[in-house]
Design a protein around this motif. Sequence first.
Motif, PDB file in Angstrom:
ATOM      1  N   LEU A 162       0.830  -1.207   0.000  1.00 33.07           N
ATOM      2  CA  LEU A 162       0.000   0.000   0.000  1.00 33.07           C
ATOM      3  C   LEU A 162       0.862   1.253   0.000  1.00 33.07           C
ATOM      4  O   LEU A 162       0.578   2.215  -0.729  1.00 33.07           O
ATOM      5  CB  LEU A 162      -0.926  -0.013   1.222  1.00 33.07           C
ATOM      6  CG  LEU A 162      -1.802   1.226   1.436  1.00 33.07           C
ATOM      7  CD1 LEU A 162      -2.768   1.419   0.268  1.00 33.07           C
ATOM      8  CD2 LEU A 162      -2.575   1.109   2.758  1.00 33.07           C
ATOM      9  N   GLU A 163       1.920   1.255   0.799  1.00 31.51           N
ATOM     10  CA  GLU A 163       2.812   2.410   0.839  1.00 31.51           C
ATOM     11  C   GLU A 163       3.443   2.653  -0.533  1.00 31.51           C
ATOM     12  O   GLU A 163       3.548   3.796  -0.992  1.00 31.51           O
ATOM     13  CB  GLU A 163       3.901   2.182   1.894  1.00 31.51           C
ATOM     14  CG  GLU A 163       3.389   2.227   3.324  1.00 31.51           C
ATOM     15  CD  GLU A 163       4.433   1.759   4.328  1.00 31.51           C
ATOM     16  OE1 GLU A 163       5.588   1.489   3.911  1.00 31.51           O
ATOM     17  OE2 GLU A 163       4.103   1.656   5.522  1.00 31.51           O
ATOM     18  N   ALA A 164       3.883   1.572  -1.192  1.00 31.83           N
ATOM     19  CA  ALA A 164       4.479   1.707  -2.522  1.00 31.83           C
ATOM     20  C   ALA A 164       3.452   2.212  -3.529  1.00 31.83           C
ATOM     21  O   ALA A 164       3.773   3.039  -4.397  1.00 31.83           O
ATOM     22  CB  ALA A 164       5.055   0.365  -2.969  1.00 31.83           C
ATOM     23  N   ALA A 165       2.218   1.725  -3.427  1.00 27.09           N
ATOM     24  CA  ALA A 165       1.160   2.163  -4.339  1.00 27.09           C
ATOM     25  C   ALA A 165       0.864   3.648  -4.143  1.00 27.09           C
ATOM     26  O   ALA A 165       0.692   4.394  -5.120  1.00 27.09           O
ATOM     27  CB  ALA A 165      -0.095   1.326  -4.112  1.00 27.09           C
ATOM     28  N   LEU A 166       0.822   4.079  -2.899  1.00 25.66           N
ATOM     29  CA  LEU A 166       0.574   5.491  -2.624  1.00 25.66           C
ATOM     30  C   LEU A 166       1.696   6.362  -3.181  1.00 25.66           C
ATOM     31  O   LEU A 166       1.442   7.403  -3.814  1.00 25.66           O
ATOM     32  CB  LEU A 166       0.436   5.712  -1.115  1.00 25.66           C
ATOM     33  CG  LEU A 166      -0.878   5.241  -0.491  1.00 25.66           C
ATOM     34  CD1 LEU A 166      -0.742   5.163   1.032  1.00 25.66           C
ATOM     35  CD2 LEU A 166      -2.014   6.185  -0.865  1.00 25.66           C
ATOM     36  N   ALA A 167       2.938   5.930  -2.970  1.00 21.82           N
ATOM     37  CA  ALA A 167       4.081   6.699  -3.447  1.00 21.82           C
ATOM     38  C   ALA A 167       4.094   6.786  -4.973  1.00 21.82           C
ATOM     39  O   ALA A 167       4.548   7.785  -5.550  1.00 21.82           O
ATOM     40  CB  ALA A 167       5.381   6.077  -2.942  1.00 21.82           C
ATOM     41  N   VAL A 221      -0.801   5.328  -7.475  1.00 20.76           N
ATOM     42  CA  VAL A 221      -1.774   4.343  -7.969  1.00 20.76           C
ATOM     43  C   VAL A 221      -3.188   4.842  -7.678  1.00 20.76           C
ATOM     44  O   VAL A 221      -3.472   5.369  -6.591  1.00 20.76           O
ATOM     45  CB  VAL A 221      -1.529   2.972  -7.312  1.00 20.76           C
ATOM     46  CG1 VAL A 221      -2.681   2.013  -7.582  1.00 20.76           C
ATOM     47  CG2 VAL A 221      -0.210   2.380  -7.810  1.00 20.76           C
ATOM     48  N   GLY A 222      -4.092   4.656  -8.634  1.00 21.97           N
ATOM     49  CA  GLY A 222      -5.446   5.171  -8.484  1.00 21.97           C
ATOM     50  C   GLY A 222      -6.366   4.307  -7.645  1.00 21.97           C
ATOM     51  O   GLY A 222      -7.241   4.816  -6.946  1.00 21.97           O
ATOM     52  N   SER A 228      -5.974   6.116   4.040  1.00 18.55           N
ATOM     53  CA  SER A 228      -4.758   6.404   3.274  1.00 18.55           C
ATOM     54  C   SER A 228      -5.008   7.399   2.141  1.00 18.55           C
ATOM     55  O   SER A 228      -4.085   8.045   1.665  1.00 18.55           O
ATOM     56  CB  SER A 228      -4.185   5.102   2.692  1.00 18.55           C
ATOM     57  OG  SER A 228      -4.960   4.659   1.582  1.00 18.55           O
ATOM     58  N   GLY A 229      -6.262   7.486   1.685  1.00 15.92           N
ATOM     59  CA  GLY A 229      -6.600   8.388   0.590  1.00 15.92           C
ATOM     60  C   GLY A 229      -6.590   7.730  -0.776  1.00 15.92           C
ATOM     61  O   GLY A 229      -7.012   8.339  -1.754  1.00 15.92           O
TER      62      GLY A 229
END
Length: 309
Positions: free
Chosen positions: A100-105, A108-109, A144-145
């Motif tokens: 999730l952290e990598a996706a946020l950085a 990722v939509g 997380s948004g």
Amino acid sequence: MENTHTSYLIAGAAGDLGHRIIDALLRTRPAREIRAGVRGGSAGKHGNRAEGWIANGVTVVNMDLDDPLSLKHACAGVGTVISAVQGGPDTIIDGQSRLLEAALAAGVGRFVPSDFSEDLFSIPEGINPYLDMRRTFDRKVSPSGIGYTHILNGGFMEAVFSNPGLIDAEAGTITYWGDDEVPLDFTSLNDVAAWTVAAIDDPTTVNSVVSVAGDRRTIAQIAADYAAATGKALHQVRRGSIADGYAELRRMAKAGAHPMAMLPLQYLLPMMSGEGALCDIANDQYPTVRPTSLLDFMKRHYLTRGGKR
């Protein structure tokens, strides 16, 4: 900035559900970018499958949930991450948190957590450790948004009807706790994959729960489906009340039973009590998915090798 590129990363691509999601994406999105996220050794272990993916334009990427750098590279430029990983808390909570952290950085939509179960949001804490840990991770997703979609599908037909499971084909029994008229939700793995792809293509499912079910059958109806599929009657064995079922789980735990031996009952008891029943089933929203009925599944499943898997 949020990435809306139409590319897809499937975490746990080598697993039973993950590879089916890739197949479903290929059927409906052959011209779009698909990444199969596997641990370094998985591509070799599943070499034939990986070769087939590559031949169809799928990119196989090394993705280790313990390695943030590999997750950063896997998520770069991706629009949607679908997590089909399985395992204990180190995978479902810690590993998915790093994903999730990598996706946020990476901007990722949309993120699809590895839920794929009965209604885990309606089941009290402490009944099923495997659902508890999924909820623990899910509580990180909404704040997380990132856009998210939770997919709920009841029990996997392939898992619930493994032999012996709910049904013991050799003994000719179907064993249950509680009331034999409580409806239970089941979906085949292929249908879960197809519905997952349909749901992520639907903009209205962002930040929501999507519940789908291949079939909804009571214990009595399941026994009738089995008889119609195999020509053999099942003897219904009621082990007691739902409370008796939970007492059995406590007995097993006290006796030192392996967690995997307790897993089927942990999943089935909330289904049999009705606590895990799916709400607002969305099958009608996705008419392109024609789900497998339990009867049709049983015709294939129990007639293979004379009724044994």
